[in-house]
Motif scaffolding. Structure first.
Motif, PDB file in Angstrom:
ATOM      1  N   LEU A  66       0.826  -1.204   0.000  1.00 56.76           N
ATOM      2  CA  LEU A  66       0.000   0.000   0.000  1.00 56.76           C
ATOM      3  C   LEU A  66       0.867   1.263   0.000  1.00 56.76           C
ATOM      4  CD1 LEU A  66      -3.125   0.247   0.090  1.00 56.76           C
ATOM      5  CD2 LEU A  66      -2.898   0.804   2.515  1.00 56.76           C
ATOM      6  N   GLU A  67       0.509   2.208  -0.847  1.00 62.45           N
ATOM      7  CA  GLU A  67       1.217   3.483  -0.954  1.00 62.45           C
ATOM      8  C   GLU A  67       0.273   4.616  -0.545  1.00 62.45           C
ATOM      9  OE1 GLU A  67       4.301   3.807  -1.667  1.00 62.45           O
ATOM     10  OE2 GLU A  67       4.842   1.859  -2.513  1.00 62.45           O
ATOM     11  N   PRO A  68       0.818   5.737  -0.064  1.00 60.08           N
ATOM     12  CA  PRO A  68      -0.035   6.857   0.337  1.00 60.08           C
ATOM     13  C   PRO A  68      -1.016   7.287  -0.747  1.00 60.08           C
ATOM     14  CG  PRO A  68       2.202   7.230   1.084  1.00 60.08           C
ATOM     15  CD  PRO A  68       2.243   6.001   0.215  1.00 60.08           C
ATOM     16  N   GLU A  69      -0.570   7.234  -2.003  1.00 59.96           N
ATOM     17  CA  GLU A  69      -1.455   7.668  -3.082  1.00 59.96           C
ATOM     18  C   GLU A  69      -2.650   6.741  -3.273  1.00 59.96           C
ATOM     19  OE1 GLU A  69       2.421   6.107  -5.043  1.00 59.96           O
ATOM     20  OE2 GLU A  69       1.824   7.314  -3.300  1.00 59.96           O
ATOM     21  N   ASP A  70      -2.540   5.503  -2.772  1.00 54.37           N
ATOM     22  CA  ASP A  70      -3.674   4.587  -2.871  1.00 54.37           C
ATOM     23  C   ASP A  70      -4.879   5.120  -2.103  1.00 54.37           C
ATOM     24  OD1 ASP A  70      -2.592   2.476  -4.457  1.00 54.37           O
ATOM     25  OD2 ASP A  70      -1.467   1.753  -2.732  1.00 54.37           O
ATOM     26  N   LEU A  71      -4.615   5.906  -1.049  1.00 59.20           N
ATOM     27  CA  LEU A  71      -5.698   6.441  -0.233  1.00 59.20           C
ATOM     28  C   LEU A  71      -6.383   7.634  -0.890  1.00 59.20           C
ATOM     29  CD1 LEU A  71      -3.996   6.306   3.285  1.00 59.20           C
ATOM     30  CD2 LEU A  71      -5.341   4.553   2.135  1.00 59.20           C
ATOM     31  N   GLN A  72      -5.787   8.138  -1.988  1.00 61.30           N
ATOM     32  CA  GLN A  72      -6.344   9.296  -2.675  1.00 61.30           C
ATOM     33  C   GLN A  72      -7.173   8.907  -3.891  1.00 61.30           C
ATOM     34  OE1 GLN A  72      -5.775  12.151  -1.071  1.00 61.30           O
ATOM     35  NE2 GLN A  72      -4.502  10.958   0.341  1.00 61.30           N
ATOM     36  N   ARG A  73      -7.305   7.621  -4.150  1.00 65.86           N
ATOM     37  CA  ARG A  73      -8.047   7.160  -5.314  1.00 65.86           C
ATOM     38  C   ARG A  73      -9.509   7.595  -5.234  1.00 65.86           C
ATOM     39  NH1 ARG A  73      -5.755   2.989  -8.383  1.00 65.86           N
ATOM     40  NH2 ARG A  73      -7.875   2.637  -9.144  1.00 65.86           N
ATOM     41  N   GLY A  74     -10.121   7.763  -6.384  1.00 66.16           N
ATOM     42  CA  GLY A  74     -11.513   8.171  -6.418  1.00 66.16           C
ATOM     43  C   GLY A  74     -12.489   7.014  -6.522  1.00 66.16           C
ATOM     44  N   ASP A  75     -11.974   5.791  -6.513  1.00 67.31           N
ATOM     45  CA  ASP A  75     -12.848   4.619  -6.679  1.00 67.31           C
ATOM     46  C   ASP A  75     -12.831   3.706  -5.446  1.00 67.31           C
ATOM     47  OD1 ASP A  75     -10.270   3.718  -6.942  1.00 67.31           O
ATOM     48  OD2 ASP A  75     -10.590   2.641  -8.835  1.00 67.31           O
ATOM     49  N   LEU A  76     -12.773   4.321  -4.261  1.00 67.67           N
ATOM     50  CA  LEU A  76     -12.725   3.528  -3.034  1.00 67.67           C
ATOM     51  C   LEU A  76     -14.096   3.375  -2.388  1.00 67.67           C
ATOM     52  CD1 LEU A  76      -9.416   4.844  -1.415  1.00 67.67           C
ATOM     53  CD2 LEU A  76      -9.765   2.884  -2.926  1.00 67.67           C
ATOM     54  N   ARG A  77     -15.136   3.785  -3.094  1.00 66.97           N
ATOM     55  CA  ARG A  77     -16.504   3.608  -2.612  1.00 66.97           C
ATOM     56  C   ARG A  77     -17.277   2.786  -3.632  1.00 66.97           C
ATOM     57  NH1 ARG A  77     -16.313   5.197   2.751  1.00 66.97           N
ATOM     58  NH2 ARG A  77     -14.920   6.983   2.883  1.00 66.97           N
ATOM     59  N   GLY A  78     -18.264   2.057  -3.143  1.00 68.40           N
ATOM     60  CA  GLY A  78     -19.070   1.233  -4.031  1.00 68.40           C
ATOM     61  C   GLY A  78     -19.246  -0.151  -3.449  1.00 68.40           C
ATOM     62  N   PRO A  79     -20.242  -0.900  -3.904  1.00 65.85           N
ATOM     63  CA  PRO A  79     -20.550  -2.206  -3.307  1.00 65.85           C
ATOM     64  C   PRO A  79     -19.425  -3.220  -3.383  1.00 65.85           C
ATOM     65  CG  PRO A  79     -21.787  -1.854  -5.341  1.00 65.85           C
ATOM     66  CD  PRO A  79     -21.195  -0.545  -4.969  1.00 65.85           C
ATOM     67  N   ASP A  80     -18.665  -3.221  -4.488  1.00 67.60           N
ATOM     68  CA  ASP A  80     -17.582  -4.202  -4.609  1.00 67.60           C
ATOM     69  C   ASP A  80     -16.488  -3.928  -3.584  1.00 67.60           C
ATOM     70  OD1 ASP A  80     -16.876  -1.832  -5.925  1.00 67.60           O
ATOM     71  OD2 ASP A  80     -15.657  -2.855  -7.434  1.00 67.60           O
ATOM     72  N   VAL A  81     -16.153  -2.656  -3.392  1.00 66.99           N
ATOM     73  CA  VAL A  81     -15.125  -2.299  -2.412  1.00 66.99           C
ATOM     74  C   VAL A  81     -15.665  -2.417  -0.992  1.00 66.99           C
ATOM     75  CG1 VAL A  81     -13.515  -0.523  -1.654  1.00 66.99           C
ATOM     76  CG2 VAL A  81     -13.982  -0.803  -4.075  1.00 66.99           C
ATOM     77  N   ASP A  82     -16.955  -2.111  -0.802  1.00 68.31           N
ATOM     78  CA  ASP A  82     -17.568  -2.277   0.522  1.00 68.31           C
ATOM     79  C   ASP A  82     -17.364  -3.706   1.019  1.00 68.31           C
ATOM     80  OD1 ASP A  82     -18.470   0.311   0.475  1.00 68.31           O
ATOM     81  OD2 ASP A  82     -20.562  -0.184   0.070  1.00 68.31           O
ATOM     82  N   GLN A  83     -17.736  -4.657   0.191  1.00 67.16           N
ATOM     83  CA  GLN A  83     -17.621  -6.061   0.584  1.00 67.16           C
ATOM     84  C   GLN A  83     -16.163  -6.513   0.621  1.00 67.16           C
ATOM     85  OE1 GLN A  83     -20.136  -7.903   1.765  1.00 67.16           O
ATOM     86  NE2 GLN A  83     -21.434  -6.100   1.507  1.00 67.16           N
ATOM     87  N   GLY A  84     -15.372  -6.046  -0.348  1.00 65.72           N
ATOM     88  CA  GLY A  84     -13.963  -6.430  -0.388  1.00 65.72           C
ATOM     89  C   GLY A  84     -13.200  -5.943   0.828  1.00 65.72           C
ATOM     90  N   ALA A  85     -13.515  -4.728   1.277  1.00 61.17           N
ATOM     91  CA  ALA A  85     -12.850  -4.181   2.459  1.00 61.17           C
ATOM     92  C   ALA A  85     -13.160  -5.023   3.685  1.00 61.17           C
ATOM     93  CB  ALA A  85     -13.284  -2.738   2.688  1.00 61.17           C
ATOM     94  N   SER A  86     -14.404  -5.438   3.819  1.00 64.44           N
ATOM     95  CA  SER A  86     -14.794  -6.275   4.953  1.00 64.44           C
ATOM     96  C   SER A  86     -14.100  -7.632   4.894  1.00 64.44           C
ATOM     97  CB  SER A  86     -16.318  -6.458   4.957  1.00 64.44           C
ATOM     98  OG  SER A  86     -16.741  -7.239   6.047  1.00 64.44           O
ATOM     99  N   GLN A  87     -13.928  -8.148   3.677  1.00 66.98           N
ATOM    100  CA  GLN A  87     -13.282  -9.457   3.514  1.00 66.98           C
ATOM    101  C   GLN A  87     -11.789  -9.399   3.828  1.00 66.98           C
ATOM    102  OE1 GLN A  87     -14.637  -9.972  -0.516  1.00 66.98           O
ATOM    103  NE2 GLN A  87     -16.350 -11.281   0.083  1.00 66.98           N
ATOM    104  N   VAL A  88     -11.089  -8.380   3.353  1.00 67.59           N
ATOM    105  CA  VAL A  88      -9.656  -8.307   3.657  1.00 67.59           C
ATOM    106  C   VAL A  88      -9.436  -7.976   5.127  1.00 67.59           C
ATOM    107  CG1 VAL A  88      -9.036  -7.670   1.298  1.00 67.59           C
ATOM    108  CG2 VAL A  88      -9.424  -5.862   2.981  1.00 67.59           C
TER     109      VAL A  88
END
Length: 211
Positions: A66-88
């Motif tokens: 993980l890099e600091p710029e990863d936290l600035q992405r504009g695609d960190l919201r949405g159902p796929d990431v919602d579930q993926g975040a919970s899984q990781v």
């Protein structure tokens, strides 16, 4: 030497903890960290690489890269990431990889941090611990409105079902399950707007910090 002030704001999705934590940080002049964003960024890395968020090796590798710029992405919201975040987030190796970053952030200048295990695992010595919650119906409606605002056409029932799955996973995981710390103050925002929620939280923070 006085230890940095750390405020832990935990709770389930769409309870209002992010909005509340950001405002508390601004009011107190403290750095703010949305720790859920770390897990969202890991999930996005995994998904972009074509991997599965449930694959421990793939998820850990993404967390360590993980890099600091990863936290600035504009695609960190949405159902796929919602579930993926919970899984990781359910994987011990991922949580271990991100724990040092979170603790280091808090130790530098103090912080207001929101997540699901700040008061129990990341910063168990936080001066103030809030556990922000709301009814499942209220949280589902808030998330539905949020997704409508992004132009997503999705039934409210589908949003509620997705959140129920995530809630169950977050509460049942073996490592750092979502639960209030024993010394956390519970704040139910079901019937509160953002202003009223902040007012209630601010009174609690003032009492704990003596400000």
């Amino acid at each position: 030497m006085t230890a940095p002030v750390v405020i832990a704001v935990d709770g389930p999705a769409a309870a209002g903890k992010g909005t509340l934590a950001r405002r508390l940080a601004a009011e107190l002049g403290l750095p703010y960290l949305d720790t859920g964003l770390l897990y969202r960024a890991v999930a996005r890395r995994v998904l972009l690489g074509g991997g599965s968020p449930t694959d421990p090796a793939v998820a850990e590798a993404a967390a360590r890269a993980l890099e600091p710029e990863d936290l600035q992405r504009g695609d960190l919201r949405g159902p796929d990431v919602d579930q993926g975040a919970s899984q990781v987030a359910a994987q011990p190796a991922v949580r271990a990889a991100l724990l040092e970053f979170q603790r280091g952030f808090a130790a530098r200048n103090g912080a207001v941090m929101d997540g699901r295990d700040i008061g129990t695992v990341v910063c168990p010595d936080a001066r103030v611990k809030l556990f922000v919650t709301a009814s499942a119906e209220a949280r589902a409606h808030r998330r539905w409105l949020e997704r409508q605002g992004r132009g997503e056409s999705v039934p409210l029932e589908e949003v509620a079902a997705e959140m129920a799955v995530r809630d169950a996973r977050d509460a049942a995981r073996d490592v750092a399950p979502m639960r209030p710390a024993e010394d956390a103050v519970l704040l139910d925002t079901t019937g509160l707007d953002a202003e009223a929620a902040f007012g209630a939280a601010w009174l609690l923070v003032q009492a704990r910090l003596g400000v």
